[in-house]
Structures are given as structure tokens and as C-alpha cells.
Design a protein around this motif. Structure first.
Motif, mmCIF file in Angstrom:
data_model
loop_
_atom_site.group_PDB
_atom_site.id
_atom_site.type_symbol
_atom_site.label_atom_id
_atom_site.label_comp_id
_atom_site.label_asym_id
_atom_site.label_seq_id
_atom_site.Cartn_x
_atom_site.Cartn_y
_atom_site.Cartn_z
ATOM 1 N N THR A 260 21.362 20.866 14.620
ATOM 2 C CA THR A 260 20.968 21.434 15.642
ATOM 3 C C THR A 260 20.113 22.521 15.667
ATOM 4 O O THR A 260 19.032 22.463 16.529
ATOM 5 C CB THR A 260 22.406 21.730 16.528
ATOM 6 O OG1 THR A 260 23.331 20.574 16.812
ATOM 7 C CG2 THR A 260 22.009 22.242 18.020
ATOM 8 N N GLU A 261 20.363 23.402 15.051
ATOM 9 C CA GLU A 261 19.282 24.691 14.911
ATOM 10 C C GLU A 261 18.298 24.032 14.342
ATOM 11 O O GLU A 261 17.110 24.791 14.786
ATOM 12 C CB GLU A 261 19.906 25.701 13.877
ATOM 13 C CG GLU A 261 21.452 26.286 14.369
ATOM 14 C CD GLU A 261 21.299 26.904 15.788
ATOM 15 O OE1 GLU A 261 20.169 27.709 15.948
ATOM 16 O OE2 GLU A 261 21.739 26.632 16.647
ATOM 17 N N VAL A 262 17.947 23.326 13.269
ATOM 18 C CA VAL A 262 16.626 23.021 12.866
ATOM 19 C C VAL A 262 15.772 22.111 13.912
ATOM 20 O O VAL A 262 14.612 22.414 13.799
ATOM 21 C CB VAL A 262 16.641 22.381 11.399
ATOM 22 C CG1 VAL A 262 15.647 21.653 11.082
ATOM 23 C CG2 VAL A 262 17.297 23.218 10.310
ATOM 24 N N SER A 263 16.651 21.247 14.640
ATOM 25 C CA SER A 263 16.022 20.590 15.719
ATOM 26 C C SER A 263 15.201 21.401 16.580
ATOM 27 O O SER A 263 14.358 21.212 17.551
ATOM 28 C CB SER A 263 16.856 19.504 16.327
ATOM 29 O OG SER A 263 18.178 20.167 16.997
ATOM 30 N N ARG A 264 15.977 22.704 16.882
ATOM 31 C CA ARG A 264 15.383 23.832 17.878
ATOM 32 C C ARG A 264 14.165 24.562 17.113
ATOM 33 O O ARG A 264 13.415 25.404 18.060
ATOM 34 C CB ARG A 264 16.470 24.750 18.124
ATOM 35 C CG ARG A 264 17.524 24.044 19.128
ATOM 36 C CD ARG A 264 18.811 25.209 19.153
ATOM 37 N NE ARG A 264 19.813 24.486 19.799
ATOM 38 C CZ ARG A 264 21.126 25.251 20.074
ATOM 39 N NH1 ARG A 264 21.336 26.487 19.529
ATOM 40 N NH2 ARG A 264 21.842 24.775 21.106
ATOM 41 N N GLY A 265 13.711 24.089 16.167
ATOM 42 C CA GLY A 265 12.680 24.800 15.399
ATOM 43 C C GLY A 265 13.091 25.952 14.671
ATOM 44 O O GLY A 265 12.152 26.824 14.274
ATOM 45 N N ARG A 266 14.232 26.341 14.533
ATOM 46 C CA ARG A 266 14.640 27.397 13.580
ATOM 47 C C ARG A 266 14.879 27.000 12.173
ATOM 48 O O ARG A 266 14.770 25.976 11.885
ATOM 49 C CB ARG A 266 15.935 27.842 14.221
ATOM 50 C CG ARG A 266 15.940 28.571 15.667
ATOM 51 C CD ARG A 266 17.066 28.970 16.202
ATOM 52 N NE ARG A 266 17.029 29.690 17.663
ATOM 53 C CZ ARG A 266 17.993 29.867 18.506
ATOM 54 N NH1 ARG A 266 19.180 29.689 17.980
ATOM 55 N NH2 ARG A 266 17.757 30.336 19.660
ATOM 56 N N THR A 267 14.844 28.051 11.263
ATOM 57 C CA THR A 267 15.211 27.992 9.850
ATOM 58 C C THR A 267 16.612 28.539 9.563
ATOM 59 O O THR A 267 16.786 29.659 10.122
ATOM 60 C CB THR A 267 14.037 28.821 9.257
ATOM 61 O OG1 THR A 267 12.811 28.173 9.343
ATOM 62 C CG2 THR A 267 14.433 28.422 7.744
#
Length: 577
Positions: free
Chosen positions: A196-203
Motif C-alpha cells: 500500500t505504501e509503495v503504491s502511494r509512491g513512497r519508499t
């Protein structure tokens, strides 16, 4: 004008317009060429005229492309191909040959477009070499690498991933990433949270989670993950790196157990032994008052009482060292005079047979430093040290306080008139450096506590001769402590968490670190556990956990440090308005 003359004129005109090299062949000889081709091959145009074209072709390529070159010579059934030419200076060129039959001066000729692709070939070879190197590094790396699609399906792994999780590559590829974790629950789904976090563009960086091998044996891994398709709204591929930290976690657990055991022993020493010491002191004092004892026996009682007090002081110093190392108290505004007066009173009480004569300006100065509840024990240990080693009945200590470094620090000097400290011993008086030295009689923990405390506050401590150059005339202990500066006040920050939240602890650690860096008190943070019935808010009311409420704005999930800093700066600007 006849058609063949028109075509010849057109060819002459077009030769100098195009950007590719152009050569015209008749009977395998060059009858015309443009300046682009001349520059490419390193010959003057006049030198090229009537030169057989195949003379420019590399000897190995000439053999390999014999049939194609013969077709050019015969001007019959020509076709495009790639070959290599030799320049006048012997350099090798990779070129694309695109021929066509034309009419030139009334006869059939072959018009050849020559495109120099040497740079492109070199680039492709470099890229291929880098790809091969990366593939080798990827496969030989001791760190486990996995490539996932947006649904969390594993698409690629390296050997380290096979070894870490105990599966072969064909078993891992096609499986869902979530199968590498302990069974998920409604509250705990680390694989889903990472995706979920990576799909939001976060690392996601260095997230420590418990995973499971093929043999069901649990392992701990540090997970870092980010999108491999940056810029896209939803990543098509996700890269994930896993570092095995199981041994470190086990070592931390063992260390935690040892610390708890040490804390238990410390608790026994600081409570039970102190109770025993106080009972012994009370009994000795009662003997002195109730019995008419000879002078020799009174002296023996006084010496025994002194030894008991020293043991109590050593226990107290040990407690300070443990607390500074394990759970240091908050640093607050601390008035120097209050702690100094307490220290002087306690020292005077320990030495009934001596007088402590202090000359100081501390009472005249309203000094406040960055300190805590243990500051008095620092002054106590320095004064206590002077009373122990000065044989005089009246021990004089000069204590001078001053504000230095443009008001940022407080300097405290304690000058005694004891036997002094030789130069070769000065660097070592604050540290118990070995077991042998720790067992030396008369060497307590007092100055070790001073050094640890001052260092933890970001200050400095050292010892000099009271009279420069003469160590036998007493010592001067110098402390430099940070002066208290009012910390910036911002609106409270509310941090919402739960016991099952994957990112809560690492994000809270990052938040406290950011506040420390910016000089803002950690007390600004109010931590709310949403699982607490008295919290007044449920997890359903929040977009994700953790959630950070900063004024009117809210951050949620695995919040990057940069986002935190930006929002805290915004709060600071609002507070300054």
C-alpha cells in the motif's frame, strides 16, 4: 532535358543535402560521394572517385558479405545489410548499407546510403555489459532481492532470497509476497501495508519485521521497498530488499534479558543494601549516644560509619550510571545554585570530623543550565573528592562560575588544595579503564559519574593544576555545561498508533529524531493508542496508522522524514506569527 539527365542532376543536388553518407557505384567503383561520406571515411572526395567500394570494407566483413557485395557490383538484386568499413587511418566503423538502383549519366548505378552506427553499437555493447554485470551482482549479492508486481506476486528473485526463505526460485516466483510472513490478521498485515505504501509512491526503508521460512522457522528481516517504475501513477513493478537480522534480534533479546537481570541486581543494591546500611548507621549512632565508650572504640565506630557511608555513595553512583545509560531523565531547565547547595550540605554531613570551606560566586549568579535531577551529584562527587584527599581539618575549595561562549555555556571551576594529580594521571582520573584498576583500593565511581553525566549533556570536563605547572599545590576541576535556552514551542503533535501497527514504531522513532534535530521538546508529542477504550477515537476514523496530527493537517502511513520536517517547519512558522 531527358529523364536520365534529370535523375542524374537530382542525384548531384541531393548528395549535399542529406545528413547520411551517400556513395554512387558503377561497376563496383565509386563515381560520386558526398562530403558526409568523405568525412566519415577520412578520404578526400577526389581520392574516392574510381576506388572500388569493397576496398573500403573490412577484410573479414568482405568475406562474410561476399554475395551482398557482388550484388552491389552487378547492380542487381541489392538489399540492405550491416557491415564494417575501414577508414583511411585504419579505424573500424560499423555502418548500415541501404542500396537502391538508380540511373546515373545514362547507365544503371547503385545509390548507397551509409549510416554510421558505431556509437550506437558501442552504447549497446556497454549497456549489455552493464546488464550482465548487474545480473551477476544481483545474483551473487548476499542481500535478498525480490521483484513484485502491483498485486504482490513475486516475479524475480536472486540466490540470496532462495537461501533466506528456504525456497527454490521456481517455488517463490508466482507466489504472493504475503506467504513469506506469519499468518496475517485483520489488524496485522505487513505485506499488504508495504504494498500500500509503495503504491502511494513512497519508499519503505529498513522496516524490521518477522517473516517465516519454508520450514516454518521464524526469521527477522530488515525490509526496504520502492517502485521500479517511477513516475507512473500505479507502479507496475516493485523492488524489495531483505536483509537477515535474525542474529541481531536474538542478541538484542539476550541483551535485554541481561539488562533486566542487571536492573534486578541494581534494585537490590539500591534498595535492600541501602536499607541495611541505614540500619547499621542508626545502630552505630545509637551505640555512640547510649554507651560511655572509650576513645579508641569511638574512633572505631566512626571509621566503620564512614565506610558504610562510602559504600552507600558508591551504590548511589552506580545507580546514576545505570540510569544515564538505560533511561536518562528528560533534560530540563536546572538552577545551578539549588543543586550546588544540596551537594555542599551532603558532603559536609559525610565528614563530621572536617570542615568544608567554600568560596564561591554561584549564589550571586542566577545560572540555569541544561540538566536534570542528577546535577547535584556531579557537584557532590567533585567536592567529596576534595574532602577525601585533602588531609587538612579545614578543606578549602574555591568555586567560580561564569558564562562563556557568547552566553551559550556555563563554566564552573572547582579549585582545591589537596595533593594534586600528576600530569600522567590527569587523562585517566575520570575513567575506570580496567578490571585491575576497578579493584584498586580507594578508587570509587564518583569522577566516572561526572564524566558520563557531563558528556551526555554535550558538555566537557577536565582537570588542571590549581597553580599552573605545579601539580603538588592542588587541582582545578573544570566543567563546561550547556546553558539553558528556551526551546521553541509549537502546537501539540498527536501521534495515533496501535499495538498491531507495522509502521508505528519506526515512524515514531523518526518523528522524535526530527524534533531532537530541530531543538523541539519530545514532550510536544502526545501518543494515543487507538486500541485503548479511553482514547476517544477509533482506528476506523483514521485514514491509516500511524497517523500524525500536526495542527490542521494529518499525515498517515509510512511518513517520510522530509514530509515530517516540512509540516513541523509549517507549525513553527505558525507559532512565530
Amino acid at each position: 532535358m531527358p529523364d536520365d539527365e534529370k535523375e542524374t542532376e537530382w542525384l548531384h543536388n541531393i548528395l549535399e543535402i542529406v545528413t547520411d553518407g551517400i556513395v554512387v557505384l558503377q561497376d563496383n567503383e565509386i563515381v560520386d560521394a558526398n562530403s558526409v561520406f568523405s568525412a566519415m571515411i577520412g578520404y578526400q572526395k577526389d581520392d574516392l572517385i574510381f576506388m572500388p567500394f569493397e576496398n573500403l570494407v573490412d577484410s573479414l566483413s568482405r568475406k562474410h558479405h561476399r554475395n551482398l557485395l557482388d550484388a552491389l557490383a552487378d547492380a542487381d538484386d541489392v538489399e540492405a545489410f550491416n557491415t564494417r568499413l575501414r577508414t583511411k587511418h585504419g579505424d573500424l566503423l560499423h555502418v548500415e548499407i541501404n542500396p537502391r538502383i538508380v540511373n546515373f549519366d545514362g547507365a544503371d548505378a547503385v545509390l548507397i546510403s551509409v549510416n554510421n552506427v558505431t556509437g550506437q553499437i558501442a552504447l549497446e555493447e556497454t549497456v549489455l555489459e552493464l546488464e550482465n554485470r548487474f545480473a551477476n551482482l544481483y545474483d551473487l549479492s548476499p542481500i535478498a532481492y525480490l521483484t513484485l508486481n502491483r498485486e504482490g506476486i513475486i516475479e524475480q528473485v536472486n540466490k540470496a532470497a532462495e537461501e533466506l526463505f528456504g525456497y527454490t526460485a521456481d517455488r517463490l516466483i508466482g507466489a504472493n509476497f504475503s506467504t513469506l510472513f506469519l499468518e496475517k490478521t485483520e489488524e496485522y498485515d505487513p505485506a499488504g501495508d508495504i504494498l500500500t505504501e509503495v503504491s502511494r509512491g513512497r519508499t519503505v526503508n529498513a522496516l524490521e519485521v518477522e517473516m517465516v521460512r519454508s520450514d516454518k522457522r521464524p526469521i527477522w528481516a530488515s525490509i526496504s521497498s520502492s517502485s521500479l517504475t517511477p513516475g507512473s501513477e500505479k507502479p507496475r513493478e516493485i523492488g524489495l530488499m531483505a536483509v537477515d537480522i535474525t542474529r541481531r534480534k536474538l542478541a538484542e533479546d539476550r541483551l535485554r534479558e541481561e539488562r533486566e537481570r542487571a536492573d534486578l541486581y541494581l534494585g537490590l543494591m539500591t534498595s535492600d543494601l541501602n536499607i541495611i546500611n541505614q540500619s547499621a548507621l542508626f545502630a552505630l549512632e545509637n551505640l555512640k549516644v547510649s554507651l560511655d565508650l572509650p576513645e579508641e572504640e569511638l574512633e572505631l565506630i566512626n571509621e566503620t560509619a564512614w565506610d558504610i557511608r562510602r559504600s552507600s555513595r558508591m551504590i548511589a553512583n552506580m545507580e546514576v550510571l545505570f540510569k544515564l545509560a538505560r533511561s536518562p531523565p528528560d533534560r530540563v531547565k536546572t538552577r545551578v545554585s539549588t543543586h550546588f547547595n544540596r551537594a555542599a550540605t551532603e558532603v559536609d554531613r559525610d565528614f563530621e570530623w572536617k570542615d568544608l570551606d567554600i568560596s564561591t560566586n554561584i549564589g550571586e549568579e542566577s545560572l540555569e543550565v541544561l540538566g536534570d535531577m542528577f546535577l547535584w551529584s556531579i557537584f557532590f562527587n567533585i567536592l567529596h573528592n576534595a574532602m577525601i584527599y585533602d588531609p587538612s581539618k579545614k578543606v578549602r575549595v574555591d568555586v567560580n562560575a561564569s558564562i562563556v561562549d557568547m552566553g551559550r555555556e556555563v563554566r564552573l571551576e572547582f579549585a582545591d588544595r589537596g595533593p594534586g594529580i600528576p600530569d600522567d594521571r590527569k587523562p585517566h582520573v575520570f575513567k575506570r579503564e580496567s578490571i585491575a584498576e576497578a579493584g584498586s583500593p580507594g578508587k570509587g565511581l564518583g569522577l566516572t559519574v561526572v564524566d558520563r553525566y557531563v558528556s551526555d549533556l554535550g558538555g566537557r570536563v577536565w582537570v588542571e593544576d590549581r597553580i599552573p605547572g605545579d601539580s603538588s599545590k592542588g587541582s582545578k576541576f573544570i566543567l563546561v555545561l550547556p546553558r539553558w535556552q528556551e526551546q521553541l514551542q509549537i502546537p501539540p503533535i498527536t501521534f495515533y498508533k496501535s499495538q498491531h501497527c507495522v509502521f508505528c514504531d519506526p515512524v515514531l522513532d523518526t518523528l522524535t529524531s526530527v524534533l531532537d534535530d530541530m531543538g523541539i521538546s519530545r514532550s510536544t508529542i502526545r501518543v494515543v493508542d487507538v486500541e485503548d477504550p479511553d482514547a476517544g477515537i477509533s482506528e476506523d476514523a483514521l485514514p491509516a496508522l500511524p497517523a500524525i496530527q500536526l495542527g490542521s493537517r494529518r499525515l498517515a502511513g509510512y511518513v517520510p522524514e522530509q514530509d515530517m520536517r516540512q509540516e513541523i517547519v509549517r507549525l513553527m512558522m505558525m507559532a512565530a506569527e
